[in-house]
Design an enzyme around this catalytic site. Structure first.
Site, PDB file in Angstrom:
ATOM      1  CG  ASN A  47      -8.059  -3.610  -4.088  1.00  0.00           C
ATOM      2  OD1 ASN A  47      -9.265  -3.610  -4.566  1.00  0.00           O
ATOM      3  ND2 ASN A  47      -7.383  -2.975  -3.001  1.00  0.00           N
ATOM      4  CG  ASP A  69       3.093   6.041  -5.773  1.00  0.00           C
ATOM      5  OD1 ASP A  69       2.202   5.624  -6.455  1.00  0.00           O
ATOM      6  OD2 ASP A  69       3.547   7.211  -6.051  1.00  0.00           O
ATOM      7  CG  ASP A 110      -2.232   0.887   1.124  1.00  0.00           C
ATOM      8  OD1 ASP A 110      -3.493   0.260   0.802  1.00  0.00           O
ATOM      9  OD2 ASP A 110      -1.846   2.336   1.152  1.00  0.00           O
ATOM     10  CE1 TYR A 124     -12.385   4.581  -9.321  1.00  0.00           C
ATOM     11  CE2 TYR A 124     -14.560   4.277 -10.391  1.00  0.00           C
ATOM     12  CZ  TYR A 124     -13.347   3.782  -9.510  1.00  0.00           C
ATOM     13  OH  TYR A 124     -13.743   2.624  -8.733  1.00  0.00           O
ATOM     14  CE  LYS A 173     -10.892   1.505 -10.716  1.00  0.00           C
ATOM     15  NZ  LYS A 173     -10.050   0.645  -9.988  1.00  0.00           N
TER      16      LYS A 173
HETATM   17  P1  NAD Z   1      -9.923   2.612  -0.240  1.00  0.00           P
HETATM   18  O1  NAD Z   1      -9.503   3.958  -0.298  1.00  0.00           O
HETATM   19  O2  NAD Z   1     -10.659   1.902   1.128  1.00  0.00           O
HETATM   20  O3  NAD Z   1      -8.485   1.627  -0.459  1.00  0.00           O
HETATM   21  C1  NAD Z   1      -7.679   1.941  -1.417  1.00  0.00           C
HETATM   22  C2  NAD Z   1      -6.274   1.676  -1.045  1.00  0.00           C
HETATM   23  O4  NAD Z   1      -5.316   1.966  -2.031  1.00  0.00           O
HETATM   24  C3  NAD Z   1      -5.718   2.680   0.079  1.00  0.00           C
HETATM   25  O5  NAD Z   1      -5.293   2.011   1.357  1.00  0.00           O
HETATM   26  C4  NAD Z   1      -4.838   3.462  -0.437  1.00  0.00           C
HETATM   27  O6  NAD Z   1      -3.539   3.901   0.247  1.00  0.00           O
HETATM   28  C5  NAD Z   1      -4.262   2.530  -1.695  1.00  0.00           C
HETATM   29  N1  NAD Z   1      -3.497   3.446  -2.613  1.00  0.00           N
HETATM   30  C6  NAD Z   1      -4.189   4.539  -3.372  1.00  0.00           C
HETATM   31  N2  NAD Z   1      -3.139   5.139  -3.961  1.00  0.00           N
HETATM   32  C7  NAD Z   1      -2.261   4.049  -4.213  1.00  0.00           C
HETATM   33  C8  NAD Z   1      -0.992   4.036  -4.860  1.00  0.00           C
HETATM   34  N3  NAD Z   1      -0.657   4.952  -5.718  1.00  0.00           N
HETATM   35  N4  NAD Z   1      -0.192   2.940  -4.509  1.00  0.00           N
HETATM   36  C9  NAD Z   1      -0.420   2.165  -3.795  1.00  0.00           C
HETATM   37  N5  NAD Z   1      -1.658   2.128  -2.875  1.00  0.00           N
HETATM   38  C10 NAD Z   1      -2.532   3.136  -3.308  1.00  0.00           C
HETATM   39  O7  NAD Z   1     -10.807   2.086  -1.310  1.00  0.00           O
HETATM   40  P2  NAD Z   1     -11.565   0.807  -1.890  1.00  0.00           P
HETATM   41  O8  NAD Z   1     -12.955   1.040  -2.035  1.00  0.00           O
HETATM   42  O9  NAD Z   1     -11.119  -0.397  -1.213  1.00  0.00           O
HETATM   43  O10 NAD Z   1     -10.779   0.679  -3.258  1.00  0.00           O
HETATM   44  C11 NAD Z   1     -10.124  -0.378  -3.887  1.00  0.00           C
HETATM   45  C12 NAD Z   1     -10.383  -0.506  -5.066  1.00  0.00           C
HETATM   46  O11 NAD Z   1     -11.876  -0.863  -5.394  1.00  0.00           O
HETATM   47  C13 NAD Z   1     -10.009   0.575  -6.133  1.00  0.00           C
HETATM   48  O12 NAD Z   1      -9.492   0.252  -7.330  1.00  0.00           O
HETATM   49  C14 NAD Z   1     -11.519   1.305  -6.369  1.00  0.00           C
HETATM   50  O13 NAD Z   1     -11.454   2.050  -7.465  1.00  0.00           O
HETATM   51  C15 NAD Z   1     -12.276  -0.052  -6.460  1.00  0.00           C
HETATM   52  N6  NAD Z   1     -13.590   0.042  -6.294  1.00  0.00           N
HETATM   53  C16 NAD Z   1     -14.154   0.470  -5.104  1.00  0.00           C
HETATM   54  C17 NAD Z   1     -15.555   0.643  -5.199  1.00  0.00           C
HETATM   55  C18 NAD Z   1     -16.359   1.161  -3.749  1.00  0.00           C
HETATM   56  O14 NAD Z   1     -17.468   1.448  -3.863  1.00  0.00           O
HETATM   57  N7  NAD Z   1     -15.730   1.194  -2.666  1.00  0.00           N
HETATM   58  C19 NAD Z   1     -16.484   0.398  -6.271  1.00  0.00           C
HETATM   59  C20 NAD Z   1     -15.882  -0.042  -7.529  1.00  0.00           C
HETATM   60  C21 NAD Z   1     -14.444  -0.349  -7.307  1.00  0.00           C
END
Ligand code: NAD
Length: 251
Positions: A88, A61, A38, A154, A158
């Site tokens: 992810n 990153d 992360d 976004y 995606k």
């Molecule tokens: P979240 O913000 O809880 O977790 C995302 C994690 O990614 C965080 O821990 C953050 O520190 C890390 N991160 C961000 N940028 C980064 C980088 N440059 N390098 C490494 N780590 C990085 O969000 P989430 O909802 O768990 O999102 C996870 C995935 O699910 C994402 O790809 C998001 O687009 C996708 N998603 C989420 C939802 C939703 O409703 N939560 C819906 C569709 C898709």
């Protein structure tokens, strides 16, 4: 990998929070060794500590090639190989309409969500090719197949992840490597907290599509599908784009 054994190694990006954290914990419960990666090394360390001896935490990153290469090197140093990659990590955009979104925001979202997913895939594939097997699970989004579920950056990022998933699946279908994507519906995570700062005009324009959805998922519902896709139970699934949305996209 019906019953993943301790020899299996999974790298999960974005493992410090939300869906990635749930994926890392789910793999950990099945005995898979986990590299919890992360941007925030502290939250990654918490996830790894929850899993215990079978996990390490790595700060990365994913938008930075050098950082990604160092993360993959650390994973291979620790466990010798990478069998499963969960791409992810990602960020949401402001929902600003295309005319209002800044080029800076566009670049940042594309760099993390799309280029970052490519960079990690690009760095991990040689290890999978070397031992002739591997599974990649990408976290895309409903916004990967719809135009009205999120902002323009976004949505484009995606859709790009969906294309990347299919290209990787096709490219290595004869090399023992599978690549699939999940499309989460709205899920209770840190991303949901960003909603407070959404662009009002853009968010209002998305409302007709968003209101078709009737429920919010918990991260574990995404993690269960990722574990399935990484298992031998999904051995003939390659290039699949799997909605995990309670039926939202079916409407
Ligand atoms: P979240 O913000 O809880 O977790 C995302 C994690 O990614 C965080 O821990 C953050 O520190 C890390 N991160 C961000 N940028 C980064 C980088 N440059 N390098 C490494 N780590 C990085 O969000 P989430 O909802 O768990 O999102 C996870 C995935 O699910 C994402 O790809 C998001 O687009 C996708 N998603 C989420 C939802 C939703 O409703 N939560 C819906 C569709 C898709």
């Amino acid at each position: 990998m019906n019953n993943p054994s301790t020899e299996r190694v999974a790298v999960v990006t974005g493992a410090g929070s939300g869906i990635g954290r749930a994926m890392a914990l789910a793999f950990g419960r099945t005995g898979v060794r986990v590299v919890a990666a992360d941007l925030d090394p502290e939250t990654a360390a918490k996830t790894a500590a929850e899993i215990g001896a079978g996990a390490i935490a790595v700060g990365v990153d994913i938008a930075d090639e050098g950082s990604v290469d160092a993360m993959v090197e650390r994973a291979v140093d620790a466990y010798g190989t990478i069998d499963v990659l969960c791409n992810n990590a990602g960020i949401i955009d402001s929902m600003a309409l295309p005319a209002d979104m800044t080029v800076g925001e566009w670049n940042r979202v594309i760099q993390i969500n799309l280029t970052g997913t490519f960079l990690v895939t690009h760095a991990v594939l040689p290890h999978m090719l070397e031992h002739g097997s591997g599974v990649i699970v990408n976290t895309a989004s409903e916004a990967g197949i719809r135009g009205g579920a999120s902002g323009v950056a976004y949505t484009a990022s995606k859709h790009g992840v969906v294309g990347l998933t299919k290209n990787v699946a096709w490219s290595y279908a004869d090399k023992g490597i599978r690549c699939n994507a999940i499309l989460p519906g709205p899920t209770m995570t840190g991303v949901a907290e960003a909603a407070a700062n959404f662009d009002k005009l853009g968010a209002a324009r998305l409302q007709p599509i968003i209101s078709l959805n009737h429920s919010i998922a918990v991260p574990e519902q995404m993690a269960d599908v990722a574990v399935f896709l990484a298992s031998d139970a999904a051995s003939f699934m390659n290039g699949a784009i799997v909605p995990v949305d309670g039926g939202w996209s079916a409407g």
